[in-house]
Design an enzyme around this catalytic site. Structure first.
Site, mmCIF file in Angstrom:
data_model
loop_
_atom_site.group_PDB
_atom_site.id
_atom_site.type_symbol
_atom_site.label_atom_id
_atom_site.label_comp_id
_atom_site.label_asym_id
_atom_site.label_seq_id
_atom_site.Cartn_x
_atom_site.Cartn_y
_atom_site.Cartn_z
ATOM 1 N N ASP A 102 39.281 42.230 40.991
ATOM 2 C CA ASP A 102 38.696 40.841 41.747
ATOM 3 C C ASP A 102 37.038 41.185 41.311
ATOM 4 O O ASP A 102 36.506 42.271 40.899
ATOM 5 C CB ASP A 102 38.556 40.859 43.296
HETATM 6 N N1 URA Z 1 43.628 44.779 44.990
HETATM 7 C C1 URA Z 1 42.971 43.710 45.301
HETATM 8 O O1 URA Z 1 42.918 43.342 46.435
HETATM 9 N N2 URA Z 1 41.705 43.628 44.691
HETATM 10 C C2 URA Z 1 41.747 44.115 43.215
HETATM 11 O O2 URA Z 1 40.852 43.936 42.568
HETATM 12 C C3 URA Z 1 42.795 45.016 42.957
HETATM 13 C C4 URA Z 1 43.722 45.140 43.848
#
Ligand code: URA
Length: 240
Positions: A102
């Site tokens: 993310d």
């Molecule tokens: N899980 C998440 O919520 N975000 C990420 O970036 C990776 C795994």
């Protein structure tokens, strides 16, 4: 890597056109006409296509310690993205991130042009371990909740309910925990925490397929090539 994928990666054609070419006897490996598109070849093999040697693509493997507020994309017109960390002279090498972190997740991100490795590392079929350090707000984890995560829970926060694969959660203290996932559903860590009324404040991936992030990097945007041993480690995790 499979012969058909190697040829497709070299720009000879699509996987299906390459298979037709093999079926018609147009491809040789080390001087012998290849029959099987699934035949395993390595960079040491001499592949010819209608008598012309095929240049096998050079595979490159990088580890980026992704900083906060960086998009997992090679290009973006407005936002800072992981492609900005790739040296200019490598821009033509068709590098791509393996999966997504993310915008606000930091840590270990592999960037490679090895399509088969990338595909396998992301496929739930290979149960690749991804370990995250999580800082959260909300009630402490109970034993019951930790057991539920270990068995897999049903997330109902989106249109279709979805069952998570078993994951390992260990509590560090009232605001920090470690979680290891063996799949990669969208925002999975944040959603698992939200399911139990906890909000993720910071998320950092520290390990993937046994490859650990350099502790000294610390979310800096550092990028480096993987060592031969590290590449072997990743490949062996996905039976390559
Ligand atoms: N899980 C998440 O919520 N975000 C990420 O970036 C990776 C795994």
């Amino acid at each position: 890597m499979r012969l058909d994928r190697t040829l497709a990666n070299s720009g000879i054609g699509t996987r299906s056109s390459v298979r037709s070419l093999i079926a018609s006897g147009g491809v040789s490996v080390n001087g012998v006409i290849a029959k099987d598109p699934g035949m395993q070849v390595t960079e040491a093999d001499k592949i010819t296509c209608k008598g012309v040697e095929v240049g096998q693509k050079e595979n490159l493997y990088f580890l980026l310690d992704k900083p906060d507020a960086v998009l997992t994309a090679m290009e973006d017109p407005r936002l800072s993205c992981v492609g900005d960390f790739i040296p200019q002279e490598l821009k033509s090498k068709k590098l791509a991130p393996v999966g997504r972190l993310d915008y606000h997740t930091t840590g270990l991100l592999i960037i490679t042009n090895d399509g088969e490795l990338s595909h396998r590392l992301q496929s739930p079929k290979y149960h690749v371990a991804k370990r995250y350090l999580v800082t959260f707000e909300g009630p402490s984890w109970s034993e019951k909740e930790i057991e539920a995560v270990a068995s897999g829970i049903t997330l109902t926060d989106m249109d279709t309910p979805v069952k998570t694969a078993p994951a390992e959660l260990s509590v560090i203290d009232g605001h920090n925990a470690e979680i290891t996932l063996y799949e990669g559903k969208t925002h999975e860590v944040r959603r698992i925490f939200a399911h139990f009324g906890k909000e993720v404040i910071a998320l950092r991936r520290v390990s993937l397929a046994g490859l650990e992030i350099d502790p000294s990097c610390g979310n800096t945007g550092n990028i480096r090539e993987l060592t031969e041993e590290e590449i072997k480690l990743l490949k062996s995790a996905v039976r390559l």
